[in-house]
Write a protein that holds these residues in place. Structure first.
Motif, PDB file in Angstrom:
ATOM      1  N   SER A 110       0.846  -1.191   0.000  1.00 35.49           N
ATOM      2  CA  SER A 110       0.000   0.000   0.000  1.00 35.49           C
ATOM      3  C   SER A 110       0.877   1.233   0.000  1.00 35.49           C
ATOM      4  N   ARG A 111       0.544   2.153  -0.873  1.00 37.68           N
ATOM      5  CA  ARG A 111       1.209   3.455  -0.935  1.00 37.68           C
ATOM      6  C   ARG A 111       0.302   4.552  -0.379  1.00 37.68           C
ATOM      7  N   VAL A 112      -0.895   4.149   0.079  1.00 37.61           N
ATOM      8  CA  VAL A 112      -1.896   5.134   0.499  1.00 37.61           C
ATOM      9  C   VAL A 112      -2.240   5.031   1.979  1.00 37.61           C
ATOM     10  N   GLY A 113      -1.523   4.218   2.715  1.00 35.03           N
ATOM     11  CA  GLY A 113      -1.785   4.080   4.142  1.00 35.03           C
ATOM     12  C   GLY A 113      -2.147   2.656   4.504  1.00 35.03           C
ATOM     13  N   PRO A 114      -2.219   2.380   5.789  1.00 35.92           N
ATOM     14  CA  PRO A 114      -2.482   1.022   6.244  1.00 35.92           C
ATOM     15  C   PRO A 114      -3.952   0.616   6.199  1.00 35.92           C
ATOM     16  N   GLU A 115      -4.865   1.587   6.183  1.00 31.61           N
ATOM     17  CA  GLU A 115      -6.295   1.305   6.325  1.00 31.61           C
ATOM     18  C   GLU A 115      -6.850   0.298   5.324  1.00 31.61           C
ATOM     19  N   PRO A 116      -6.535   0.392   4.025  1.00 33.80           N
ATOM     20  CA  PRO A 116      -7.113  -0.586   3.096  1.00 33.80           C
ATOM     21  C   PRO A 116      -6.707  -2.033   3.410  1.00 33.80           C
ATOM     22  N   ILE A 117      -5.504  -2.226   3.897  1.00 29.53           N
ATOM     23  CA  ILE A 117      -5.063  -3.580   4.242  1.00 29.53           C
ATOM     24  C   ILE A 117      -5.696  -4.015   5.561  1.00 29.53           C
ATOM     25  N   ILE A 118      -5.779  -3.103   6.517  1.00 31.66           N
ATOM     26  CA  ILE A 118      -6.435  -3.419   7.791  1.00 31.66           C
ATOM     27  C   ILE A 118      -7.893  -3.812   7.547  1.00 31.66           C
ATOM     28  N   ALA A 119      -8.552  -3.139   6.599  1.00 28.01           N
ATOM     29  CA  ALA A 119      -9.946  -3.451   6.275  1.00 28.01           C
ATOM     30  C   ALA A 119     -10.099  -4.880   5.746  1.00 28.01           C
ATOM     31  N   MET A 120      -9.014  -5.461   5.251  1.00 32.14           N
ATOM     32  CA  MET A 120      -9.040  -6.849   4.773  1.00 32.14           C
ATOM     33  C   MET A 120      -8.784  -7.832   5.914  1.00 32.14           C
ATOM     34  N   GLY A 121      -8.588  -7.317   7.123  1.00 32.62           N
ATOM     35  CA  GLY A 121      -8.350  -8.181   8.269  1.00 32.62           C
ATOM     36  C   GLY A 121      -6.901  -8.579   8.453  1.00 32.62           C
ATOM     37  N   ILE A 122      -5.994  -7.801   7.858  1.00 28.82           N
ATOM     38  CA  ILE A 122      -4.563  -8.117   7.914  1.00 28.82           C
ATOM     39  C   ILE A 122      -3.823  -6.908   8.483  1.00 28.82           C
ATOM     40  N   ALA A 123      -2.863  -7.174   9.356  1.00 33.00           N
ATOM     41  CA  ALA A 123      -2.061  -6.089   9.943  1.00 33.00           C
ATOM     42  C   ALA A 123      -0.831  -5.844   9.073  1.00 33.00           C
ATOM     43  N   PRO A 124      -0.740  -4.689   8.411  1.00 32.95           N
ATOM     44  CA  PRO A 124       0.430  -4.396   7.571  1.00 32.95           C
ATOM     45  C   PRO A 124       1.614  -3.906   8.403  1.00 32.95           C
ATOM     46  N   GLU A 125       2.796  -4.046   7.829  1.00 29.67           N
ATOM     47  CA  GLU A 125       4.038  -3.554   8.431  1.00 29.67           C
ATOM     48  C   GLU A 125       4.369  -2.199   7.802  1.00 29.67           C
ATOM     49  N   PRO A 126       4.558  -1.164   8.619  1.00 27.17           N
ATOM     50  CA  PRO A 126       4.880   0.157   8.063  1.00 27.17           C
ATOM     51  C   PRO A 126       6.366   0.302   7.754  1.00 27.17           C
ATOM     52  N   SER A 154     -11.192  -4.638  -6.651  1.00 28.31           N
ATOM     53  CA  SER A 154     -11.594  -4.220  -5.310  1.00 28.31           C
ATOM     54  C   SER A 154     -10.472  -3.522  -4.540  1.00 28.31           C
ATOM     55  N   PHE A 155      -9.269  -3.511  -5.094  1.00 27.77           N
ATOM     56  CA  PHE A 155      -8.173  -2.820  -4.417  1.00 27.77           C
ATOM     57  C   PHE A 155      -8.298  -1.320  -4.658  1.00 27.77           C
ATOM     58  N   PRO A 156      -8.139  -0.530  -3.607  1.00 23.59           N
ATOM     59  CA  PRO A 156      -8.157   0.920  -3.822  1.00 23.59           C
ATOM     60  C   PRO A 156      -6.920   1.366  -4.592  1.00 23.59           C
ATOM     61  N   SER A 157      -6.994   2.506  -5.221  1.00 26.44           N
ATOM     62  CA  SER A 157      -5.846   3.062  -5.917  1.00 26.44           C
ATOM     63  C   SER A 157      -4.688   3.182  -4.928  1.00 26.44           C
ATOM     64  N   GLY A 158      -3.519   2.731  -5.342  1.00 21.99           N
ATOM     65  CA  GLY A 158      -2.346   2.805  -4.473  1.00 21.99           C
ATOM     66  C   GLY A 158      -2.056   1.535  -3.700  1.00 21.99           C
ATOM     67  N   VAL A 159      -2.920   0.518  -3.808  1.00 28.11           N
ATOM     68  CA  VAL A 159      -2.688  -0.787  -3.175  1.00 28.11           C
ATOM     69  C   VAL A 159      -2.546  -1.817  -4.284  1.00 28.11           C
ATOM     70  N   HIS A 160      -1.448  -2.586  -4.243  1.00 22.43           N
ATOM     71  CA  HIS A 160      -1.168  -3.554  -5.300  1.00 22.43           C
ATOM     72  C   HIS A 160      -0.833  -4.915  -4.713  1.00 22.43           C
ATOM     73  N   ALA A 161      -1.253  -5.958  -5.432  1.00 22.05           N
ATOM     74  CA  ALA A 161      -0.923  -7.333  -5.056  1.00 22.05           C
ATOM     75  C   ALA A 161       0.187  -7.821  -5.967  1.00 22.05           C
ATOM     76  N   TYR A 162       1.140  -8.544  -5.386  1.00 26.88           N
ATOM     77  CA  TYR A 162       2.267  -9.101  -6.121  1.00 26.88           C
ATOM     78  C   TYR A 162       2.358 -10.598  -5.845  1.00 26.88           C
ATOM     79  N   ALA A 163       2.600 -11.370  -6.892  1.00 29.03           N
ATOM     80  CA  ALA A 163       2.816 -12.815  -6.760  1.00 29.03           C
ATOM     81  C   ALA A 163       4.315 -13.071  -6.725  1.00 29.03           C
ATOM     82  N   PRO A 164       4.770 -13.985  -5.863  1.00 26.86           N
ATOM     83  CA  PRO A 164       6.204 -14.281  -5.820  1.00 26.86           C
ATOM     84  C   PRO A 164       6.676 -14.947  -7.105  1.00 26.86           C
ATOM     85  N   MET A 165       7.814 -14.516  -7.597  1.00 23.91           N
ATOM     86  CA  MET A 165       8.460 -15.152  -8.751  1.00 23.91           C
ATOM     87  C   MET A 165       9.515 -16.140  -8.276  1.00 23.91           C
ATOM     88  N   THR A 166      10.038 -15.916  -7.082  1.00 22.81           N
ATOM     89  CA  THR A 166      11.079 -16.767  -6.508  1.00 22.81           C
ATOM     90  C   THR A 166      10.723 -17.037  -5.052  1.00 22.81           C
TER      91      THR A 166
END
Length: 186
Positions: A110-126, A154-166
């Motif tokens: 997230s580049r827009v703050g922790p709230e969108p991730i917290i709303a998903m029930g997950i605690a982000p690391e700042p 459903s992701f707000p602008s500034g929040v992105h999901a990444y899949a591991p390549m390695t």
């Protein structure tokens, strides 16, 4: 500290070869540099951000300014440089080690703050920028377990999901840490 490298790649004809180089040669070389502790690559699951993200746990800026980094990993992209676009490097404080993201999981950024991730029930690391590009000035990271990924729309602008390549590579000195994987012989 977390060292991030983001970029996109503009040549589909050589992209697979570039990814093989980065994942199979560059990451193992970087993890052998004194002061690097973990390294992992990711690919964005959607648009609106650079396609590739690498997360490295390092001791600090001096590691990136050292001769060993210059010899083993820094700037070894001459062959592909003309196709690397949207390239950004940042050094962030706030975490000692990057989260381990397993192959079935996702990394949320997230580049827009922790709230969108917290709303998903997950605690982000700042994280807060301390060196290099300083942009964005703050990030929030979270591991999203398999099966919890909502539709990209459903992701707000500034929040992105990444899949591991390695898998996350760990230095020999970190192999004994809790939850550590063995260092690959690459």
């Amino acid at each position: 500290m977390i060292y991030t490298v983001e970029c996109s790649y503009s040549d589909s004809a050589s992209e697979e070869e570039w990814n093989d180089f980065y994942s199979l040669h560059k990451l193992p070389a970087l993890i052998s540099v004194r002061g690097f502790h973990t390294s992992q690559r990711f690919r964005a699951c959607g648009a609106g951000c650079p396609t590739y993200l690498a997360l490295h746990s390092i001791d600090g800026l001096d590691v990136l300014q050292g001769d060993e980094y210059a010899r083993k990993g820094g700037g070894n992209f001459a062959r592909w440089q003309q196709h690397i676009t949207d390239w950004h490097r940042n050094l962030y404080g706030g975490l000692d080690r990057a989260p381990t993201v397993e192959q079935a999981d996702y990394l949320l950024v997230s580049r827009v703050g922790p709230e969108p991730i917290i709303a998903m029930g997950i605690a982000p690391e700042p994280l807060h920028a301390v060196a290099l590009d300083h942009a964005p000035a703050a990030l929030w990271l979270a591991r999203l377990p398999a099966g919890m990924v909502p539709a990209r729309e459903s992701f707000p602008s500034g929040v992105h999901a990444y899949a591991p390549m390695t898998a996350q590579l760990k230095s020999v000195s970190d192999a004994g840490r809790s939850g550590a994987e063995t260092h690959p012989d690459a």
